[in-house]
Write a protein that holds these residues in place. Sequence first.
Motif, PDB file in Angstrom:
ATOM      1  N   ASN A  16      46.604  40.842  36.864  1.00  0.00           N
ATOM      2  CA  ASN A  16      46.921  40.125  38.108  1.00  0.00           C
ATOM      3  C   ASN A  16      47.306  41.093  39.224  1.00  0.00           C
ATOM      4  N   GLN A  17      48.022  42.114  38.835  1.00  0.00           N
ATOM      5  CA  GLN A  17      48.428  43.100  39.836  1.00  0.00           C
ATOM      6  C   GLN A  17      47.223  43.823  40.405  1.00  0.00           C
ATOM      7  N   ILE A  18      46.262  44.138  39.546  1.00  0.00           N
ATOM      8  CA  ILE A  18      45.045  44.813  40.025  1.00  0.00           C
ATOM      9  C   ILE A  18      44.271  43.909  40.983  1.00  0.00           C
ATOM     10  N   GLU A  19      44.145  42.615  40.633  1.00  0.00           N
ATOM     11  CA  GLU A  19      43.446  41.669  41.515  1.00  0.00           C
ATOM     12  C   GLU A  19      44.152  41.542  42.864  1.00  0.00           C
ATOM     13  N   SER A  20      45.490  41.509  42.827  1.00  0.00           N
ATOM     14  CA  SER A  20      46.257  41.423  44.082  1.00  0.00           C
ATOM     15  C   SER A  20      46.046  42.651  44.936  1.00  0.00           C
ATOM     16  N   LEU A  21      46.011  43.810  44.289  1.00  0.00           N
ATOM     17  CA  LEU A  21      45.791  45.050  45.055  1.00  0.00           C
ATOM     18  C   LEU A  21      44.377  45.082  45.636  1.00  0.00           C
ATOM     19  N   ARG A  22      43.394  44.566  44.856  1.00  0.00           N
ATOM     20  CA  ARG A  22      42.033  44.501  45.384  1.00  0.00           C
ATOM     21  C   ARG A  22      41.970  43.585  46.611  1.00  0.00           C
ATOM     22  N   ALA A  23      42.710  42.471  46.543  1.00  0.00           N
ATOM     23  CA  ALA A  23      42.748  41.561  47.711  1.00  0.00           C
ATOM     24  C   ALA A  23      43.369  42.247  48.918  1.00  0.00           C
ATOM     25  N   GLN A  24      44.424  43.011  48.666  1.00  0.00           N
ATOM     26  CA  GLN A  24      45.067  43.750  49.765  1.00  0.00           C
ATOM     27  C   GLN A  24      44.115  44.805  50.338  1.00  0.00           C
ATOM     28  N   LEU A  25      43.324  45.423  49.438  1.00  0.00           N
ATOM     29  CA  LEU A  25      42.369  46.424  49.904  1.00  0.00           C
ATOM     30  C   LEU A  25      41.312  45.780  50.797  1.00  0.00           C
ATOM     31  N   ALA A  26      40.837  44.605  50.387  1.00  0.00           N
ATOM     32  CA  ALA A  26      39.853  43.891  51.223  1.00  0.00           C
ATOM     33  C   ALA A  26      40.476  43.460  52.553  1.00  0.00           C
ATOM     34  N   GLN A  27      41.760  43.126  52.509  1.00  0.00           N
ATOM     35  CA  GLN A  27      42.450  42.701  53.741  1.00  0.00           C
ATOM     36  C   GLN A  27      42.563  43.853  54.730  1.00  0.00           C
ATOM     37  N   THR A  28      42.761  45.043  54.196  1.00  0.00           N
ATOM     38  CA  THR A  28      42.836  46.199  55.104  1.00  0.00           C
ATOM     39  C   THR A  28      41.504  46.426  55.827  1.00  0.00           C
TER      40      THR A  28
END
Length: 419
Positions: free
Chosen positions: A195-207
């Motif tokens: 879940n943490q990896i998915e959240s970080l991927r979402a944050q990366l896409a948000q950037t």
Amino acid sequence: MPPTFFRKAALEKLSTPEKLDQMIKVTGPRAWIALTTITVALVTAIAWSFWGNVKTKLNVVGVLLGGEVHEVVSTSQGQLLELKVNVGDEVKEGDVIAHVEQPQLEQQLTEAKALLAERRFELEQLQSFGNQDSKLQNEFISQQRSSIQMQIVTQRKILKFLKNQHKTEIDLKAKGLITNAQVANTEQQIEGARNQIESLRAQLAQTSSQELNLDFDAEQKVNLSQQRIAQAERNIEQLEERLDIQSNIRSSYSGQVVEVLTDAGVIVGQGVPLFKLKNRDEVAGDLRGILYIPSQDGKKIKVGMEALVAPSTVQPQDYGFMKATVTYVSDFPITQQGMMTSVKNDQLVQGLLGMGAPFEVHVQFEKDPDSFSGFQWTSAKGPDVVINEGTSCMGKVTVKSEPPVTIVIPALKKFFDLY
């Protein structure tokens, strides 16, 4: 009678008459000539009374016009700063002939130029500081992306470790060395790492989205600033055009100035005449007469009737009249405004209105290329002078031509009260 009243010789001649065989001479040649003359005169008078013509004429007054006289008017209201024409000057259509002060428009133009300078300064500031701000924000986003990517790498390592641990724990559980709780705990940790990896991927896409939005916002701000500048420039162009039209009065006609009606420093209104312009393109042959007939006689005149006109600069006793033909008769008595449209002279109009509301009659002059003036006259070739437009005139219009007998008979009836 007593014999003393007569001579003796006369009495003797009467008592002894002689030459009784000769004719007595009653009249002489002179008497016959007189009688013949009287007879011929009577016959001629009777013949003329039936086949001759007596013309009934109306006296008229008017003015000679040669082409169009135009009034150049002010197209705006304000103080006349300069009138650039004088009598006799040649003016072309479109020439600037006057300047009218327009303080309100000048103030609006000054304010519009100040606003344009402000808009351009804003764009410069936006392009200067906006680029720096965008650069800083892009650097911050890049740092965030790098940090998130590092966290993803770390979480993947943790996930790999937890998976290996979970495999080992499964073996240990099968041997009875650990409990199910320990295995379940590890499984929860694995799920949390995922879940943490998915959240970080979402944050990366948000950037990445933030970076795109940042570029889009900066471009939008620049475009909006440029649109404001374009609007300010259009506003200035419109104000400059209005100022040019309202402050620079242009002539609508070409010709020669014949009368100046105002002067610099005067407050003029829109439509107020500034000067009169005569179109000099017309030749002398275009000269025509505008005549005015009293209202009681206006309906007697018809198109095609004969007219005789004498300009005020010519003595009709010496040169006679200019021959002309009626080409137009107004249907109703003309008003002062209508006379001004034709004559364009206040004083002349006032003088002509002294006869009441007259009918307007136009006449066309007969041309004669052999005469000095270019027109036919009733006497010889006319005067050796140029007939100019604007000259007042007087004349006669033939309204009736009839045999003399038609005039004598009604007169006799009236004399003997036979009506």
